[in-house]
Motif scaffolding. Structure first.
Motif, PDB file in Angstrom:
ATOM      1  N   LYS A 112       0.908  -1.409  -0.238  1.00 35.00           N
ATOM      2  CA  LYS A 112      -0.151   0.000  -0.055  1.00 35.00           C
ATOM      3  C   LYS A 112       1.101   1.723  -0.110  1.00 35.00           C
ATOM      4  O   LYS A 112       0.424   2.202  -1.132  1.00 35.00           O
ATOM      5  CB  LYS A 112      -1.208   0.069   1.924  1.00 35.00           C
ATOM      6  N   THR A 113       1.801   1.433   1.210  1.00 33.43           N
ATOM      7  CA  THR A 113       2.357   2.774   1.443  1.00 33.43           C
ATOM      8  C   THR A 113       3.212   2.952  -0.543  1.00 33.43           C
ATOM      9  O   THR A 113       3.702   3.823  -0.832  1.00 33.43           O
ATOM     10  CB  THR A 113       3.674   2.693   2.103  1.00 33.43           C
ATOM     11  N   SER A 114       3.975   1.926  -0.416  1.00 35.58           N
ATOM     12  CA  SER A 114       4.642   2.108  -2.166  1.00 35.58           C
ATOM     13  C   SER A 114       3.963   2.530  -3.067  1.00 35.58           C
ATOM     14  O   SER A 114       4.312   3.221  -4.043  1.00 35.58           O
ATOM     15  CB  SER A 114       5.824   0.629  -2.364  1.00 35.58           C
ATOM     16  N   PHE A 154      -3.642   9.385   4.743  1.00 34.58           N
ATOM     17  CA  PHE A 154      -3.772   8.904   6.093  1.00 34.58           C
ATOM     18  C   PHE A 154      -3.659   7.764   6.367  1.00 34.58           C
ATOM     19  O   PHE A 154      -4.203   6.721   5.326  1.00 34.58           O
ATOM     20  CB  PHE A 154      -4.733   9.048   6.510  1.00 34.58           C
ATOM     21  N   ASP A 155      -2.084   7.242   5.909  1.00 32.81           N
ATOM     22  CA  ASP A 155      -1.678   5.605   6.711  1.00 32.81           C
ATOM     23  C   ASP A 155      -2.175   4.839   7.825  1.00 32.81           C
ATOM     24  O   ASP A 155      -1.701   6.195   8.185  1.00 32.81           O
ATOM     25  CB  ASP A 155      -0.186   5.602   5.819  1.00 32.81           C
ATOM     26  N   GLU A 156      -1.857   4.070   7.381  1.00 36.63           N
ATOM     27  CA  GLU A 156      -2.359   3.051   9.351  1.00 36.63           C
ATOM     28  C   GLU A 156      -3.522   3.945   9.858  1.00 36.63           C
ATOM     29  O   GLU A 156      -3.292   3.986  10.938  1.00 36.63           O
ATOM     30  CB  GLU A 156      -1.347   2.907   9.830  1.00 36.63           C
ATOM     31  N   PHE A 157      -4.482   4.512   8.785  1.00 37.25           N
ATOM     32  CA  PHE A 157      -5.676   4.582   9.787  1.00 37.25           C
ATOM     33  C   PHE A 157      -6.176   4.824  10.675  1.00 37.25           C
ATOM     34  O   PHE A 157      -7.023   5.591  11.455  1.00 37.25           O
ATOM     35  CB  PHE A 157      -6.654   5.473   8.138  1.00 37.25           C
TER      36      PHE A 157
END
Ligand SMILES: Nc1ncnc2c1ncn2[C@@H]1O[C@H](COP(=O)(O)OP(=O)(O)O)[C@@H](O)[C@H]1O
Ligand SMILES: [Mg+2]
Length: 374
Positions: A46-48, A157-160
């Motif tokens: 996801k982040t990549s 927002f990552d790891e929301f």
């Protein structure tokens, strides 16, 4: 030559495999300022993926803000992290950034910090005072910045799902009501804890119910991984046949992290031989499990006896009838009502998921580790 297979950190450039379709779709949604909810188990990429997407939309003139909420253990930390992300998303020299921060976040005091890696802003505020006005300022800031420049913006927002751990739902409520009026901003909510993410976005009693397009991220296609790895192995003078490539893909089930990790190990072990054989693949799988085992042990030790028994039973069969008498008796699990709670806990921890009317262990190498160890 440096090992071209990278795992355990965000990948970009030549280390990033395909995902063309996902990038295209996400860019299209962001350009039209839609809100998006991206979820998948951890280490699917996801982040990549979002970093690649942000780079692309930034080059198209969209303002980009990335907020990693993993360290946001409470509302105060949320404020500091969000303010930090806003300051990194503002262009200009320190003086200009400080001026803009003063304008958009008038109640917060920025200080310039120099450490080994960078010179950046950190934020301080009176934690004892009422923090609600800070939250209000923050949630409006990106929209104001975008308005001022007559641009659109995207906030990730990552790891929301971490917001679910805050002391109350103030931020969740305010975000929903404020963000829905931001027509020039696309908000992207990403999360790894699928269980928590589903609850935030699918529960009619929660503020974010039905608030954006759902984008479940899948693993990467086997064909793409095959091309990607073959090219990298050959560039390093390592021969790999079709069967061996297929076996690596089968062993990792196209899981991006495990695929990269297995290839990384094979690169290390096969360089001097110049080729990859099934024996080397088997050996690499053992090395992989050994390298990851400390994580598996930590998870295992956090479980109750009942949960351990249930997991060990689940990895012993393909799609068992888990509440059936035969299964319960075979694995000495007691009555069906007595495993309900353990099942629920394992689901909540995202260690298992429902599939074909039964339950399976989510992480494929954790599953292998359980099979080998217990
Ligand atoms: N598109 C990709 N191409 C190649 N490897 C990838 C890709 N996406 C993810 N990976 C691999 O998976 C690992 C985890 O990726 P990451 O983006 O951190 O996942 P997540 O944010 O879902 O936990 C990376 O370190 C890399 O090894
Ligand atoms: Mg991530």
């Amino acid at each position: 030559m440096k090992n071209p297979f990278v795992y355990g950190k965000t990948v970009s450039g030549e280390h990033f495999c395909n995902r063309d379709k996902e990038v295209k779709e996400l860019v299209a949604e962001i350009i039209t300022c839609q809100n998006i909810i991206i979820f998948s188990p951890r280490r699917y990429g996801k982040t990549s993926l979002i970093m690649r997407v942000l780079k692309k939309v930034k080059s198209m003139g969209i303002l980009t803000f990335y907020i990693d909420l993993y360290p946001a253990i409470n509302k105060q930390r949320f404020i500091e992290i969000y303010a930090g992300a806003i300051s990194s998303g503002i262009s200009g020299g320190f003086k200009q950034i400080a001026k803009k921060i003063k304008e958009y976040l008038p109640r917060i005091i920025p200080k310039i910090v120099m450490d080994d890696q960078s010179v950046h802003f950190e934020f301080e505020f009176d934690r004892a005072a009422n923090i609600s006005p800070h939250i209000d300022d923050l949630l409006e800031a990106v929209k104001k910045i975008a308005d001022r420049q007559n641009k659109s913006a995207v906030v990730v927002f990552d790891e929301f799902q971490e917001i679910a751990n805050f002391e109350d739902d103030e931020i969740e409520r305010k975000m929903r009501s404020v963000f829905q009026n931001h027509e020039n901003v696309s908000y992207v909510f990403m999360g790894s804890k699928t269980h928590l993410m589903r609850d935030i976005f699918n529960n009619p009693n929660r503020p974010f119910y039905k608030s954006g397009r759902h984008f479940p991220l899948q693993k990467i296609s086997g064909n793409e991984l095959a091309k990607f790895s073959k090219q990298k192995f050959s560039a390093g003078g390592i021969n790999i046949g079709k069967n061996e490539t297929e076996n690596i893909i089968a062993a990792t089930e196209c899981h991006p992290y495990y695929f990269q990790m297995l290839c990384n190990i094979l690169w290390e072990t096969c360089q001097e031989h110049g080729r990859i054989t099934q024996d080397y693949i088997n050996e690499a799988i053992d090395i992989l499990i050994a390298r990851e085992s400390s994580i598996y042990i930590a998870i295992w030790e956090s479980l109750t006896g009942k949960q351990k028994n249930l997991l060990a039973a689940l990895v012993g069969e393909e799609h068992p009838e888990v509440f059936g008498k035969k299964f319960l008796a075979k694995y000495m699990l007691g009555t069906s009502s007595s495993i309900q709670k353990a099942m629920k806990n394992l689901l909540e921890k995202d260690l298992i998921r429902q599939e074909n009317g039964s339950y399976v262990v989510v992480d494929l190498f954790f599953k292998k580790w359980i099979q080998r160890t217990w």
